[in-house]
Every structure is written in C-alpha cells, then in structure tokens.
Design a protein around this motif. Structure first.
Motif, PDB file in Angstrom:
ATOM      1  N   ALA A  76       0.816  -1.214   0.000  1.00 13.10           N
ATOM      2  CA  ALA A  76       0.000   0.000   0.000  1.00 13.10           C
ATOM      3  C   ALA A  76       0.847   1.259   0.000  1.00 13.10           C
ATOM      4  O   ALA A  76       0.362   2.334  -0.303  1.00 13.10           O
ATOM      5  N   SER A  77       2.142   1.103   0.365  1.00  8.82           N
ATOM      6  CA  SER A  77       3.005   2.287   0.345  1.00  8.82           C
ATOM      7  C   SER A  77       3.273   2.731  -1.088  1.00  8.82           C
ATOM      8  O   SER A  77       3.599   3.877  -1.336  1.00  8.82           O
TER       9      SER A  77
ATOM     10  N   PRO B  78       2.429   8.164 -11.249  1.00  8.45           N
ATOM     11  CA  PRO B  78       2.466   7.466 -12.531  1.00  8.45           C
ATOM     12  C   PRO B  78       1.657   8.190 -13.607  1.00  8.45           C
ATOM     13  O   PRO B  78       2.020   8.177 -14.772  1.00  8.45           O
ATOM     14  N   ARG B 107      -0.500  11.657   1.554  1.00 12.09           N
ATOM     15  CA  ARG B 107       0.209  10.382   1.447  1.00 12.09           C
ATOM     16  C   ARG B 107       1.454  10.482   0.566  1.00 12.09           C
ATOM     17  O   ARG B 107       2.499   9.935   0.870  1.00 12.09           O
ATOM     18  N   TYR B 108       1.311  11.223  -0.539  1.00 14.06           N
ATOM     19  CA  TYR B 108       2.465  11.356  -1.421  1.00 14.06           C
ATOM     20  C   TYR B 108       3.566  12.162  -0.757  1.00 14.06           C
ATOM     21  O   TYR B 108       4.739  11.835  -0.849  1.00 14.06           O
ATOM     22  N   GLN B 111       5.498  10.267   2.038  1.00 14.07           N
ATOM     23  CA  GLN B 111       6.404   9.259   1.489  1.00 14.07           C
ATOM     24  C   GLN B 111       7.578   9.874   0.768  1.00 14.07           C
ATOM     25  O   GLN B 111       8.709   9.421   0.889  1.00 14.07           O
ATOM     26  N   ARG B 144      -6.508   8.219   6.013  1.00 11.99           N
ATOM     27  CA  ARG B 144      -6.393   6.747   6.038  1.00 11.99           C
ATOM     28  C   ARG B 144      -5.359   6.255   5.033  1.00 11.99           C
ATOM     29  O   ARG B 144      -4.534   5.407   5.325  1.00 11.99           O
ATOM     30  N   GLN B 148      -2.034   4.097   5.608  1.00 10.52           N
ATOM     31  CA  GLN B 148      -1.786   2.828   4.919  1.00 10.52           C
ATOM     32  C   GLN B 148      -0.404   2.848   4.283  1.00 10.52           C
ATOM     33  O   GLN B 148       0.361   1.910   4.359  1.00 10.52           O
ATOM     34  N   GLY B 149      -0.127   3.993   3.635  1.00 11.95           N
ATOM     35  CA  GLY B 149       1.126   4.136   2.935  1.00 11.95           C
ATOM     36  C   GLY B 149       2.327   4.121   3.865  1.00 11.95           C
ATOM     37  O   GLY B 149       3.411   3.698   3.487  1.00 11.95           O
ATOM     38  N   LEU B 150       2.098   4.568   5.081  1.00 13.53           N
ATOM     39  CA  LEU B 150       3.208   4.621   6.033  1.00 13.53           C
ATOM     40  C   LEU B 150       3.669   3.232   6.469  1.00 13.53           C
ATOM     41  O   LEU B 150       4.827   3.033   6.800  1.00 13.53           O
ATOM     42  N   ARG B 151       2.741   2.258   6.463  1.00 12.01           N
ATOM     43  CA  ARG B 151       3.022   0.955   7.060  1.00 12.01           C
ATOM     44  C   ARG B 151       4.348   0.385   6.598  1.00 12.01           C
ATOM     45  O   ARG B 151       5.242   0.117   7.391  1.00 12.01           O
ATOM     46  N   ARG B 152       4.447   0.184   5.302  1.00 15.95           N
ATOM     47  CA  ARG B 152       5.638  -0.472   4.784  1.00 15.95           C
ATOM     48  C   ARG B 152       6.815   0.503   4.703  1.00 15.95           C
ATOM     49  O   ARG B 152       7.952   0.124   4.917  1.00 15.95           O
ATOM     50  N   THR B 153       6.487   1.762   4.388  1.00 12.60           N
ATOM     51  CA  THR B 153       7.554   2.761   4.293  1.00 12.60           C
ATOM     52  C   THR B 153       8.316   2.846   5.607  1.00 12.60           C
ATOM     53  O   THR B 153       9.532   2.959   5.633  1.00 12.60           O
ATOM     54  N   GLU B 155       8.868   0.546   7.727  1.00 14.91           N
ATOM     55  CA  GLU B 155       9.770  -0.595   7.898  1.00 14.91           C
ATOM     56  C   GLU B 155      10.957  -0.496   6.947  1.00 14.91           C
ATOM     57  O   GLU B 155      12.092  -0.741   7.318  1.00 14.91           O
ATOM     58  N   LYS B 156      10.639  -0.127   5.713  1.00 11.00           N
ATOM     59  CA  LYS B 156      11.664  -0.163   4.679  1.00 11.00           C
ATOM     60  C   LYS B 156      12.770   0.845   4.942  1.00 11.00           C
ATOM     61  O   LYS B 156      13.941   0.558   4.775  1.00 11.00           O
TER      62      LYS B 156
END
Lengths: 335, 354
Positions: A76-77, B78, B107-108, B111, B144, B148-153, B155-156
């Motif tokens: 989702a990121s 994109p 969100r953009y 990130q 929201r 959501q976007g933060l979750r993986r960012t 960690e990464k």
C-alpha cells in the motif's frame, strides 16, 4: 546492528520456520518441493506471518540473487491505482523469465506479491482479473490481506486461499523466548503472560513490545514495563468507570460519570483501549445473582460496539467515551 | 518571551513533571539510537516538549537551530506530476511538518519526504551512516490512505529515517501504524502538579500567588498546563499584583460558546435557532474548530441541564460529532445538534408542566 527492529531481524527465512500456521506450512512445503504453486491468497489478522511467509517462499524458490529480478513486491506504500496495475504490474507479469539459478528450484515463473491487497481499489482489483489469467504461465500472484471480504470475489476465486490464525500464547512464548535468548534479555515472572495478553495473538506486536520494554528496562523485562509500553489502562481506572456505570441504580449522579471520563481522557488513555478493557470488566465483574444481568450486559455491549465503530471512523474520543459510559449506565438502570 | 516557552524544560534531565517518561527516554537514547515513537496525550500535557528534549538528547543543541522553509515539492505520480507547497521546520538533523496542511495529497508528501531523507543520509563522525528524524505533528489528522502508505515505508526506511509522531486522539491512528511504534502516553498534569508549576513560575518571577486565585486558575486550566501558564500571564497583564478575588480571564470564544448555551436553554423556538445559527457561523468564521465547538457547547449545556435529559444530549452530541467528522460542512451538524437539544429540552419542560 542495533538499529534493526527485531521484527525484521527475526523474520523467518524459510516457510517451515513460520510459527503456528501448520496447515498453511504443510501445504506450502509440499507445493514448494514440486515447485508448483497456484496463485495464493493469504488472509488473517495482523502479525500472524502473512508477509513473512510470502517473502520466505520467494527466498526459497529463487535464492538471494534471483529474488531481485524474479519477485516484485508491491504494497500500500506504493502507488497502486488502476494505472499501475495496467502498466507496471502487467509489464512485470508479461516479461519472460531469465536463466534459472541451478542451486535453487527456480521454477519457470515469477512471483508478484501484492501486500495489503485489501486497500486496493475495486477498479484496480478488477483490472487484475484478466492479467492474472493471461500471464499465469509466467507469473504467480500472491495476495496478502487482513480482510478477505474486501477482495473482490473473481480475484479470490482464482487463488488458493490460506487463513492465518492468531497465535496461541504458548507458541508466542516460544518465539519470544528464542528472541530473548539471542538478544540476552531476561524475562521476569509474569512478563510473558502480560505480553501474551496485550498482544492478542499478534506476534509482531508482541516482539515490538518486547523490544521497547527491553530497551527501557535495559535488558530485563518486567510485567509493569510491558503493560506501560503497550498502553494498557490501569485496572483501577476501569473498575472505577464500571463501578460508576453500575451504581446508577443506587442514585449516583451523572456528574460523577462525567468527571471520571474527563479524568481518563486527561490521563491520555486511548479511548478504544478503555472500551476494550471496560468490556472485559463488565463481562467478568458483574454479580451472578442478578437475574437481569444478561439484558443489562446486552445493552452495555451494544453501546461499546457503537462507540468503537464511531472511534474507528474518526470521532472525538471524549464525546464517544462519555456517550458510551452514559449509555451503559442507562442500560443498567433500565433492565 | 512567553512564560510557556521560558519555563519549558530543554533537556531530558530538566523534566520535573514527566520525570518517569524523561528517564525512560534517556535510557532509550543512551545507545544513540531509538525506534519509531508515537507520543499521545491531551493538549497541553507536554508532548512536544518531550519530543524536542528527546531530539536534543540525541543530537545536542544543534536541533534548536531551526529554519522555517516553504519549499515546493515535485512528486512524480504514474499518471501526472504533482506540485505541492509545504512549510517545514528543519534543522540539520530533523525535519518537522504538519501533514494535515497538505490536505488530500498527504500520502504522497509524507512518502516523498521520507524517501528524500533516506537518499541524503548524514555520515557520523566515525564514518557510519546516521539517521534523520521526521517529526509528524497531528498524525491523527493524517488520512487513512496516508497511514496505509506509512506501514511499509516505516519498515523499509527504518535505518535511514526515524519517525516521531505526535497526536492527541490516538484512536485515529490505525493499529498497524501504532504496532510499529513505541507508544508513549503523556498524561496531562494533575491539578496539584499544575498548581506546583504555577507556584514555581510565580516565585521565579518574584510575584505573589494568592491561593484562592491559584485554585480558580487550576480549575480553569482543566489540567492543561499551556492554558494555565498563558492565562496566568494574561492575568498578570491585567492586574498585578494578583488578588484573591481576581477571576482568570477566559478566552473570548469560550465565553461566546457559554453564551450560545445560555441562549439555547433560555428559549427553544425557530427564531432562537436562527439567532444561534448566526453565532455558530461567527465562531466558525473565527477558525474555532467545529469539533471543539461541539464539545464545549455540550459541556456548557450539561452544566445547565437536569440529569434526566443529559443522557440524550450526550448521545446526540456523540452522533452529530461523528457525522461532522465524515461530512463536508460543519454548520449542518452543529445546527442539527442545537435543534435536537432544543427539542429535548422543550419536551422535558412540557412533560414537567403536565
């Protein structure tokens, strides 16, 4: 490296290392031996090993080198609207596979992992349908999500579904002890139970809590630190709140309730946490001699549910908590 | 300098109010490293103060040399190119922003900033790669999608960039994000603690603080230290030395809301509703957040109501506040709430007559 979160450090490397999901692990291990995989759909609550399993599959199939070219992980990121599905996903899915690595099974297909797939839009999911079928010869899809109901039926029916269940305390204890041993952390009595209770079957949460607690405690973890770090509300606050709700029939004033709620908010407790613990307190703490208890509880639980829903949608904590408490009080008076 | 800033503890060692938390944070950064953290607690409890002290403990006084920057960010999507202007507060070691400022594009932006920070990793003196800190204020107002976007960012990029998040309504931060953070609860100071701070400040300033006046100040502040100190300073400007019969000066908008509540309770007619509507508009036009109006209005009303109608009033407030959060135009929901309150008050009054 100390900077690395333990959740990442102790991610299982092989499918067989994934804790507790025996059915999933058995099926997948057999599938991995033949290197023949269907499209996969993993679903289940957070922290049960979905992402870990998907990554482990990729590593076992292709080895550390080929993983880079054969596996695409989107979550989702990343931007994942319909345009991405049409271009990026399709391009990756359509590409032919390169030479295999002789040391690994390296089946002649690529792996596309869509993490947190339930946050993809309906349109994007629809655009995936045909792509999945057309390129199934060279690409296998792995969809990961918390709520399987948010994946559209046509996609779900194209995949082999695997449900990941919340971890049992004993299994969790095993993993946690393993990490404690490796990191040189000593758990004091009661800490493990507290950890299992606050994490509710979510291994990631348990490990994060453990790491935070170990950092604060400098190598030793005790019960109080675990409860503190995980944001639990002290039992006496909950008991006072439940008491004020119950005492309504005995002529307690509305203002008392208002004061208690204002206090809980000022202390900064998370309202949803208060609701969750209040539910446990109401269910376990009532007197069994009262014949109308069930009816009272039903009303109270409904109020709790409504408040939790409203909070999830982003409503104000103090108002919702006050309303829930007032409704519970009313339910106890009425029944 | 305002007293609020003057008496703000700078280093973790100086904390008297949240000594326990400060000690824990000290242990946490003793290794020069810390996980993502989320500070939550009611306003005026000291969250930001703790965050700044934490940053100082890691990087030294360099973090206090901040500059305010308004910079356009160009973000490649994109399908199109997005340009957002964003005001950030940054030092060599950290960057602070209010994601809610950018509205739908949060969100953009979040990130992009994290990726940008990850690209330009600072080098430590020993040659190893360090990390920067991104302070996100009011994460409860982050959409929201952005969460959501933060979750993986999170960690990464965890090795390059640490997130320190601050919020007051922790329920609005979704569980996956919370579970990736060390959550620190910052409780509001108790009445006694507020009293203690007020006494220390007045003593240092060489003023006399009469006990009755101090008590009223503490009551007024409702465990919000910022409010207490600001109010103390306003009172000083009004009348100094303090006397025991002095009233703490309430903010204009609070008095206005109290007035609205009095209007509602005095007369329940369409004409009165129209009058109240005008006043609500006035409040909104002065940038008082609608949820704050709703909450204060309810509490003012509860003071004046009989116990029998309070339950209904509270449940309507909760219901309309939730709709307000989801809806687009605040005035509808505020007015609907007022109309409801008028209806139940009137009904109760008639049933009493009969």
């Amino acid at each position: 490296m100390s900077t690395q979160p333990w959740v990442e450090k102790y991610r299982p490397k092989n499918v067989s290392e994934v804790a507790y999901q025996e059915e999933v692990v058995n099926t997948l291990t057999r599938a991995l031996e033949t290197a023949n995989l269907p499209h996969l759909l993993f679903y289940g609550p957070p922290g049960t090993g979905k992402t870990s399993t998907a990554l482990a599959i990729a590593r076992q199939l292709y080895g550390p080198e080929l993983v880079k070219s054969r596996v695409l992980e989107l979550n989702a990121s990343d931007e994942r609207g319909i345009a991405v599905v049409r271009d990026k996903v399709k391009a990756f899915a359509a590409a032919a596979v390169g030479a295999p690595d002789p040391r690994y099974p390296c089946p002649p297909y690529k792996l596309l992992i869509l993490d947190e797939a339930d946050s993809m839009t309906q349109d994007a999911q629809n655009a995936l349908r045909r792509t999945m079928e057309t390129y199934s010869r060279v690409t296998r899809f792995v969809l990961l999500c918390n709520y399987v109901s948010r994946i559209i039926e046509p996609l779900a029916s194209r995949c082999a579904k695997f449900r990941f269940k919340p971890l049992q305390p004993a299994v969790m204890a095993g993993r946690v002890e393993h990490i404690c041993e490796r990191e040189g952390v000593t758990m004091q009595a009661g800490a493990m139970q507290a950890l299992a209770a606050v994490s509710g079957g979510d291994l990631r949460r348990a490990i994060t809590t453990l790491q935070s607690a170990a950092r604060l405690g400098g190598g030793t973890v005790d019960r109080a630190t675990v409860l503190d770090v995980s944001g639990q509300v002290p039992p006496e606050v909950i008991a006072a709140l439940a008491g004020a709700c119950r005492a309504a029939a005995r002529g307690s004033r509305f203002a008392d309730l208002q004061r208690l709620v204002a206090g809980a908010i000022a202390e900064g407790y998370a309202a949803q946490q208060v609701l969750a613990q209040l539910q446990v307190e109401l269910l376990t703490g009532g007197s069994a001699s009262d014949p109308k208890t069930d009816l009272k509880l039903a009303g109270a639980l409904e109020a709790l549910g409504a408040a939790d829903f409203a909070l999830t949608l982003g409503a104000d904590e103090s108002l919702q908590l006050l309303n829930a408490a007032a409704q519970i009080r009313a339910a106890f008076v009425a029944a | 300098m305002l007293w609020v800033d003057k008496y703000r503890p700078k280093a973790l060692d100086d904390f008297e109010l949240h000594k326990g938390i400060a000690d824990n944070l000290k242990k946490l950064v003793a290794t020069g490293d810390f996980p993502h953290t989320l500070f939550y607690g009611p306003p005026g409890a000291g969250k930001k103060t703790l965050v700044m002290a934490l940053l100082r403990a890691i990087y030294g006084p360099g973090v206090e040399k901040v500059r305010v920057e308004t910079k356009p960010w160009q973000i490649e999507l994109p399908s199109r190119k997005l340009e957002v202007e964003l005001t950030t507060l940054s030092s060599a070691h950290h960057l602070e922003m209010n994601p809610a400022d950018v509205g739908n594009h949060d969100r953009y932006v979040v990130q992009e900033i994290i990726k940008d920070m990850a690209r330009s990793r600072p080098l430590n003196t020993d040659g190893s790669k360090g990390f920067k800190v991104l302070v996100l204020n009011e994460v409860d107002r982050l959409s929201r999608e952005a969460q959501q976007g933060l979750r993986r960012t999170m960690e990464k990029y965890s090795s390059a960039c640490r997130l320190v998040m601050v919020c007051s309504n922790v329920s609005k931060v979704m569980e996956p994000v919370r579970s990736r953070c060390l959550c620190v609860r910052v409780a509001a100071p108790t009445d006694d603690q507020v009293m203690g701070v007020l006494q220390t400040v007045t003593r240092t300033e060489g003023l006399n603080l009469p006990p009755l006046f101090a008590g009223r100040l503490v009551d007024y502040s409702a465990r919000n230290l910022r409010r207490a100190l600001l109010c103390l300073e306003v009172c000083k400007a009004q009348r100094c030395p303090f006397t025991d019969d002095q009233e703490p000066q309430r903010a204009d908008w609070e008095l206005y809301i109290a007035e609205v509540a009095a209007n509602i309770m005095s007369e329940q007619t369409p004409k009165q509703l129209y009058l109240v509507r005008g006043k609500l508009y006035e409040l909104l036009a002065n940038c008082v957040p609608p949820e704050l109006i709703m909450r204060n209005l309810l509490f003012e009303l509860l003071k004046k109501m009989d116990d029998e109608v309070k339950l209904e009033a509270v449940s309507y407030a909760a219901q309309f506040e939730q709709r307000l959060q989801e809806g687009a135009k605040a005035i509808f929901h505020l007015e609907a709430f007022v109309a409801r309150i008028m209806a139940i008050v009137k009904q109760y009054a008639t049933s009493m007559m009969a």
